[in-house]
Design a protein around this motif. Structure first.
Motif, PDB file in Angstrom:
ATOM      1  N   ASP A  33       0.851  -1.195   0.000  1.00 20.72           N
ATOM      2  CA  ASP A  33       0.000   0.000   0.000  1.00 20.72           C
ATOM      3  C   ASP A  33       0.879   1.235   0.000  1.00 20.72           C
ATOM      4  O   ASP A  33       1.991   1.210   0.502  1.00 20.72           O
ATOM      5  CB  ASP A  33      -0.875   0.052   1.264  1.00 20.72           C
ATOM      6  N   PHE A  34       0.350   2.300  -0.548  1.00 23.98           N
ATOM      7  CA  PHE A  34       1.033   3.586  -0.520  1.00 23.98           C
ATOM      8  C   PHE A  34       0.066   4.657  -0.050  1.00 23.98           C
ATOM      9  O   PHE A  34      -0.069   5.699  -0.661  1.00 23.98           O
ATOM     10  CB  PHE A  34       1.600   3.933  -1.894  1.00 23.98           C
ATOM     11  N   ASP A  35      -0.615   4.392   1.061  1.00 19.13           N
ATOM     12  CA  ASP A  35      -1.544   5.368   1.611  1.00 19.13           C
ATOM     13  C   ASP A  35      -0.852   6.393   2.493  1.00 19.13           C
ATOM     14  O   ASP A  35      -1.285   7.540   2.575  1.00 19.13           O
ATOM     15  CB  ASP A  35      -2.645   4.667   2.412  1.00 19.13           C
ATOM     16  N   THR A  36       0.208   5.973   3.173  1.00 19.69           N
ATOM     17  CA  THR A  36       0.921   6.853   4.094  1.00 19.69           C
ATOM     18  C   THR A  36       2.424   6.718   3.891  1.00 19.69           C
ATOM     19  O   THR A  36       2.897   5.765   3.260  1.00 19.69           O
ATOM     20  CB  THR A  36       0.613   6.493   5.565  1.00 19.69           C
ATOM     21  N   LEU A 100      14.897   5.941   3.557  1.00 20.32           N
ATOM     22  CA  LEU A 100      14.898   5.010   4.692  1.00 20.32           C
ATOM     23  C   LEU A 100      15.542   5.639   5.927  1.00 20.32           C
ATOM     24  O   LEU A 100      15.033   5.483   7.040  1.00 20.32           O
ATOM     25  CB  LEU A 100      15.608   3.708   4.325  1.00 20.32           C
ATOM     26  N   ALA A 101      16.648   6.355   5.745  1.00 15.93           N
ATOM     27  CA  ALA A 101      17.310   7.010   6.884  1.00 15.93           C
ATOM     28  C   ALA A 101      16.391   8.067   7.494  1.00 15.93           C
ATOM     29  O   ALA A 101      16.260   8.162   8.722  1.00 15.93           O
ATOM     30  CB  ALA A 101      18.633   7.631   6.436  1.00 15.93           C
ATOM     31  N   TRP A 102      15.751   8.866   6.641  1.00 10.22           N
ATOM     32  CA  TRP A 102      14.838   9.899   7.124  1.00 10.22           C
ATOM     33  C   TRP A 102      13.656   9.273   7.857  1.00 10.22           C
ATOM     34  O   TRP A 102      13.265   9.714   8.934  1.00 10.22           O
ATOM     35  CB  TRP A 102      14.352  10.747   5.948  1.00 10.22           C
ATOM     36  N   ALA A 103      13.063   8.226   7.266  1.00  7.38           N
ATOM     37  CA  ALA A 103      11.888   7.586   7.863  1.00  7.38           C
ATOM     38  C   ALA A 103      12.235   6.917   9.189  1.00  7.38           C
ATOM     39  O   ALA A 103      11.453   6.988  10.144  1.00  7.38           O
ATOM     40  CB  ALA A 103      11.288   6.573   6.894  1.00  7.38           C
ATOM     41  N   LYS A 104      13.394   6.304   9.258  1.00  7.27           N
ATOM     42  CA  LYS A 104      13.821   5.677  10.518  1.00  7.27           C
ATOM     43  C   LYS A 104      13.965   6.742  11.603  1.00  7.27           C
ATOM     44  O   LYS A 104      13.528   6.551  12.737  1.00  7.27           O
ATOM     45  CB  LYS A 104      15.133   4.928  10.317  1.00  7.27           C
ATOM     46  N   LYS A 105      14.559   7.866  11.230  1.00  9.29           N
ATOM     47  CA  LYS A 105      14.752   8.974  12.172  1.00  9.29           C
ATOM     48  C   LYS A 105      13.419   9.552  12.631  1.00  9.29           C
ATOM     49  O   LYS A 105      13.281   9.998  13.772  1.00  9.29           O
ATOM     50  CB  LYS A 105      15.614  10.056  11.510  1.00  9.29           C
ATOM     51  N   ASN A 106      12.413   9.520  11.781  1.00 14.27           N
ATOM     52  CA  ASN A 106      11.110  10.121  12.084  1.00 14.27           C
ATOM     53  C   ASN A 106      10.014   9.095  12.370  1.00 14.27           C
ATOM     54  O   ASN A 106       8.831   9.443  12.397  1.00 14.27           O
ATOM     55  CB  ASN A 106      10.683  11.025  10.915  1.00 14.27           C
ATOM     56  N   ALA A 107      10.401   7.847  12.591  1.00 13.65           N
ATOM     57  CA  ALA A 107       9.425   6.761  12.764  1.00 13.65           C
ATOM     58  C   ALA A 107       8.441   7.034  13.901  1.00 13.65           C
ATOM     59  O   ALA A 107       7.291   6.621  13.832  1.00 13.65           O
ATOM     60  CB  ALA A 107      10.145   5.436  12.994  1.00 13.65           C
ATOM     61  N   MET A 113       4.625  10.482   9.572  1.00 17.02           N
ATOM     62  CA  MET A 113       4.476   9.131   9.030  1.00 17.02           C
ATOM     63  C   MET A 113       3.063   8.857   8.503  1.00 17.02           C
ATOM     64  O   MET A 113       2.873   7.919   7.746  1.00 17.02           O
ATOM     65  CB  MET A 113       4.887   8.086  10.063  1.00 17.02           C
ATOM     66  N   ASN A 114       2.096   9.694   8.866  1.00 18.19           N
ATOM     67  CA  ASN A 114       0.732   9.542   8.360  1.00 18.19           C
ATOM     68  C   ASN A 114       0.441  10.429   7.154  1.00 18.19           C
ATOM     69  O   ASN A 114      -0.668  10.393   6.614  1.00 18.19           O
ATOM     70  CB  ASN A 114      -0.287   9.785   9.472  1.00 18.19           C
TER      71      ASN A 114
END
Length: 132
Positions: A33-36, A100-107, A113-114
């Motif tokens: 999915d690519f909703d968020t 991936l680095a950005w998303a991990k930092k902002n998980a 993330m939404n």
């Protein structure tokens, strides 16, 4: 992240082979999915060796490539200020790693993330490749 003709041909052949293969992994709509932004993070972070790695990898790379290609086309044609200014040597995999680095930092940030995944991707790439 310019399109290289060999990459496009290779990607197309790989997807065709994957779809034609009797042993291809069945990927259901709910699997990718690519909703968020969180969804994009989950798809792009599938590790090599996982059963869903091949389709997830193609989906991730395709999403990144399409989003960046659209960004570049719109900003060029409409003479808009670009949001991402990456060197010509940057690859889609470089963009994936930056995301991936950005998303991990902002998980832990539910707001980020939404958001829609293209917004999260552009945030990540703009942080890694800012325009001056």
């Amino acid at each position: 992240m310019p399109t290289h003709p060999l990459f496009a041909a290779t990607l197309g052949a790989a997807v065709a082979a994957l779809l034609a293969s009797q042993s291809a992994i069945a990927v259901q709509d709910e699997d990718i999915d690519f909703d968020t932004t969180e969804d994009l993070y989950q798809v792009c972070s599938v590790e090599p060796g996982a059963p869903e790695y091949v389709p997830a990898s193609f989906a991730c790379r395709g999403f990144i490539h399409g989003a960046v290609q659209y960004h570049d086309a719109v900003t060029d044609r409409k003479k808009l200020k670009p949001l991402i200014c990456y060197p010509k040597s940057v690859t889609i995999d470089d963009g994936r790693m930056a995301f991936l680095a950005w998303a991990k930092k902002n998980a832990g940030n539910e707001t980020l993330m939404n958001e829609t995944p293209v917004v999260g991707l552009v945030r990540a790439l703009a942080e890694k490749y800012p325009c001056k």
